[in-house]
Design a protein around this motif. Sequence first.
Motif, PDB file in Angstrom:
ATOM      1  N   GLY A  87       0.815  -1.215   0.000  1.00 59.00           N
ATOM      2  CA  GLY A  87       0.000   0.000   0.000  1.00 59.00           C
ATOM      3  C   GLY A  87       0.846   1.262   0.000  1.00 59.00           C
ATOM      4  O   GLY A  87       0.553   2.219  -0.730  1.00 59.00           O
ATOM      5  N   TYR A  91       0.976   4.086  -2.998  1.00 60.18           N
ATOM      6  CA  TYR A  91       0.744   5.509  -2.730  1.00 60.18           C
ATOM      7  C   TYR A  91       1.911   6.363  -3.226  1.00 60.18           C
ATOM      8  O   TYR A  91       1.710   7.390  -3.883  1.00 60.18           O
ATOM      9  CB  TYR A  91       0.538   5.738  -1.239  1.00 60.18           C
ATOM     10  CG  TYR A  91       0.503   7.210  -0.867  1.00 60.18           C
ATOM     11  CD1 TYR A  91      -0.628   7.976  -1.123  1.00 60.18           C
ATOM     12  CD2 TYR A  91       1.618   7.829  -0.303  1.00 60.18           C
ATOM     13  CE1 TYR A  91      -0.654   9.330  -0.816  1.00 60.18           C
ATOM     14  CE2 TYR A  91       1.600   9.177   0.015  1.00 60.18           C
ATOM     15  CZ  TYR A  91       0.456   9.924  -0.245  1.00 60.18           C
ATOM     16  OH  TYR A  91       0.441  11.260   0.053  1.00 60.18           O
ATOM     17  N   GLU A  94       1.913   6.039  -7.275  1.00 57.26           N
ATOM     18  CA  GLU A  94       0.744   6.403  -8.075  1.00 57.26           C
ATOM     19  C   GLU A  94      -0.015   7.627  -7.577  1.00 57.26           C
ATOM     20  O   GLU A  94      -0.649   8.313  -8.373  1.00 57.26           O
ATOM     21  CB  GLU A  94      -0.226   5.203  -8.117  1.00 57.26           C
ATOM     22  CG  GLU A  94       0.386   3.912  -8.607  1.00 57.26           C
ATOM     23  CD  GLU A  94       0.799   3.986 -10.065  1.00 57.26           C
ATOM     24  OE1 GLU A  94       0.227   4.817 -10.814  1.00 57.26           O
ATOM     25  OE2 GLU A  94       1.684   3.219 -10.473  1.00 57.26           O
ATOM     26  N   TYR A  95       0.047   7.910  -6.275  1.00 56.75           N
ATOM     27  CA  TYR A  95      -0.813   8.960  -5.733  1.00 56.75           C
ATOM     28  C   TYR A  95      -0.046  10.190  -5.237  1.00 56.75           C
ATOM     29  O   TYR A  95      -0.561  11.304  -5.314  1.00 56.75           O
ATOM     30  CB  TYR A  95      -1.650   8.415  -4.568  1.00 56.75           C
ATOM     31  CG  TYR A  95      -2.765   7.496  -5.005  1.00 56.75           C
ATOM     32  CD1 TYR A  95      -3.982   7.997  -5.444  1.00 56.75           C
ATOM     33  CD2 TYR A  95      -2.593   6.115  -4.955  1.00 56.75           C
ATOM     34  CE1 TYR A  95      -5.006   7.150  -5.841  1.00 56.75           C
ATOM     35  CE2 TYR A  95      -3.621   5.260  -5.346  1.00 56.75           C
ATOM     36  CZ  TYR A  95      -4.821   5.784  -5.786  1.00 56.75           C
ATOM     37  OH  TYR A  95      -5.832   4.957  -6.180  1.00 56.75           O
ATOM     38  N   LYS A 179      -9.002   5.504 -11.291  1.00 55.24           N
ATOM     39  CA  LYS A 179      -7.587   5.328 -10.973  1.00 55.24           C
ATOM     40  C   LYS A 179      -7.350   4.073 -10.159  1.00 55.24           C
ATOM     41  O   LYS A 179      -6.427   3.299 -10.438  1.00 55.24           O
ATOM     42  CB  LYS A 179      -7.059   6.555 -10.224  1.00 55.24           C
ATOM     43  CG  LYS A 179      -5.553   6.490  -9.990  1.00 55.24           C
ATOM     44  CD  LYS A 179      -4.943   7.846  -9.808  1.00 55.24           C
ATOM     45  CE  LYS A 179      -3.426   7.748  -9.799  1.00 55.24           C
ATOM     46  NZ  LYS A 179      -2.762   9.040  -9.739  1.00 55.24           N
ATOM     47  N   TRP A 180      -8.155   3.854  -9.097  1.00 53.70           N
ATOM     48  CA  TRP A 180      -7.949   2.665  -8.284  1.00 53.70           C
ATOM     49  C   TRP A 180      -8.238   1.394  -9.076  1.00 53.70           C
ATOM     50  O   TRP A 180      -7.536   0.402  -8.943  1.00 53.70           O
ATOM     51  CB  TRP A 180      -8.823   2.724  -7.033  1.00 53.70           C
ATOM     52  CG  TRP A 180      -8.859   1.428  -6.290  1.00 53.70           C
ATOM     53  CD1 TRP A 180      -9.940   0.645  -6.034  1.00 53.70           C
ATOM     54  CD2 TRP A 180      -7.735   0.730  -5.734  1.00 53.70           C
ATOM     55  NE1 TRP A 180      -9.576  -0.482  -5.350  1.00 53.70           N
ATOM     56  CE2 TRP A 180      -8.227  -0.460  -5.153  1.00 53.70           C
ATOM     57  CE3 TRP A 180      -6.361   0.997  -5.671  1.00 53.70           C
ATOM     58  CZ2 TRP A 180      -7.403  -1.366  -4.503  1.00 53.70           C
ATOM     59  CZ3 TRP A 180      -5.533   0.088  -5.043  1.00 53.70           C
ATOM     60  CH2 TRP A 180      -6.055  -1.077  -4.470  1.00 53.70           C
ATOM     61  N   HIS A 181      -9.273   1.431  -9.939  1.00 52.00           N
ATOM     62  CA  HIS A 181      -9.569   0.266 -10.774  1.00 52.00           C
ATOM     63  C   HIS A 181      -8.419   0.000 -11.733  1.00 52.00           C
ATOM     64  O   HIS A 181      -8.055  -1.158 -11.987  1.00 52.00           O
ATOM     65  CB  HIS A 181     -10.867   0.505 -11.544  1.00 52.00           C
ATOM     66  CG  HIS A 181     -11.338  -0.701 -12.304  1.00 52.00           C
ATOM     67  ND1 HIS A 181     -10.983  -0.921 -13.627  1.00 52.00           N
ATOM     68  CD2 HIS A 181     -12.108  -1.767 -11.942  1.00 52.00           C
ATOM     69  CE1 HIS A 181     -11.517  -2.046 -14.044  1.00 52.00           C
ATOM     70  NE2 HIS A 181     -12.212  -2.590 -13.046  1.00 52.00           N
ATOM     71  N   ILE A 183      -5.228   0.763 -11.195  1.00 57.64           N
ATOM     72  CA  ILE A 183      -4.108   0.224 -10.419  1.00 57.64           C
ATOM     73  C   ILE A 183      -4.358  -1.247 -10.088  1.00 57.64           C
ATOM     74  O   ILE A 183      -3.458  -2.084 -10.189  1.00 57.64           O
ATOM     75  CB  ILE A 183      -3.913   1.048  -9.142  1.00 57.64           C
ATOM     76  CG1 ILE A 183      -3.444   2.459  -9.495  1.00 57.64           C
ATOM     77  CG2 ILE A 183      -2.917   0.376  -8.207  1.00 57.64           C
ATOM     78  CD1 ILE A 183      -3.415   3.397  -8.317  1.00 57.64           C
ATOM     79  N   ARG A 184      -5.589  -1.556  -9.705  1.00 55.04           N
ATOM     80  CA  ARG A 184      -5.909  -2.914  -9.256  1.00 55.04           C
ATOM     81  C   ARG A 184      -5.920  -3.922 -10.393  1.00 55.04           C
ATOM     82  O   ARG A 184      -5.536  -5.087 -10.200  1.00 55.04           O
ATOM     83  CB  ARG A 184      -7.258  -2.906  -8.544  1.00 55.04           C
ATOM     84  CG  ARG A 184      -7.707  -4.244  -7.984  1.00 55.04           C
ATOM     85  CD  ARG A 184      -8.932  -4.071  -7.095  1.00 55.04           C
ATOM     86  NE  ARG A 184     -10.011  -3.389  -7.800  1.00 55.04           N
ATOM     87  CZ  ARG A 184     -10.903  -4.011  -8.560  1.00 55.04           C
ATOM     88  NH1 ARG A 184     -10.831  -5.314  -8.737  1.00 55.04           N
ATOM     89  NH2 ARG A 184     -11.870  -3.324  -9.146  1.00 55.04           N
TER      90      ARG A 184
END
Length: 282
Positions: A87, A91, A94-95, A179-181, A183-184
């Motif tokens: 995690g 972060y 990507e964030y 974005k999260w989709h 990354i996942r």
Amino acid sequence: MEKLSTRRRIYDRTMRTLLWLAGGITCALLAFMIGYIFFRGIPNLTWPLVSGQTSYLKNTIGIFPNIVNTLYIILVAMVLALPLGVGAAVYLTEYAASRRLVAVIEFAAESLAGIPSIIYGLVGMLVFVQFMNLQNGILAGGLTLVVMILPTIIRTTQESLKTVPQAYREGALALGSGKWHMIRTVVLPSAVDGIVTGCILAVGRIVGESAALLYTAGFGLALNDFVTALHASSATLTVALYIYANERGETAAAFAIATILLALTLLINLSASIAGRRLRRR
């Protein structure tokens, strides 16, 4: 001109010879150490030793509780460290918008990776055992190991995420993915080989760690269930090696444990290499 060329050839051959000599000496020392441990340990590696328990009344030595404790502490440390490490790497990669913050965190992670393990043991004893009153056991030892292996997981995951082409991210976002989709479903599957390799290497460090666990996991040689072992003194294989070699003078048992640890370390490193290659092919 010819004289200068000759000097260069002599210099090149000399340096190449020195490099081969250094590499040969290193490999010879490693082969000698591995061979000597196997030579002393394999004859003493018996089934009663592996499957039994240590008893002062029966005058027997068994390392089965230490094997179980090692598995316990691997489970606790990886369950906590894996989501935190991955995690944090996601972060940072990507964030995080502030590059200065990322640089500071990366510098802190690299600094933590270079701290001697005995320091982790002392800090773990002060924080987890004394301040938080967790008592010596698998939980205190596992939390200490989490702090130790987090930098390894974070850095390996970061480097793996950075190898994913930016076009993959842009293509997923262009198709309407969040974005999260993205990354996942795109980034993490593409970087899974580096993540798995980092986790396996972290497990290898857990298996070979002793200094930090001396102060946190304890010296207990009894077999406990998982819940009891969390707050009861529980020696892992490396701690048991220290006990038998230095405190009880059982050299035969110590070399047998060293053989098991060396075999586990070689197996873990080989598994990391094989897993990385297979996942890259996919």
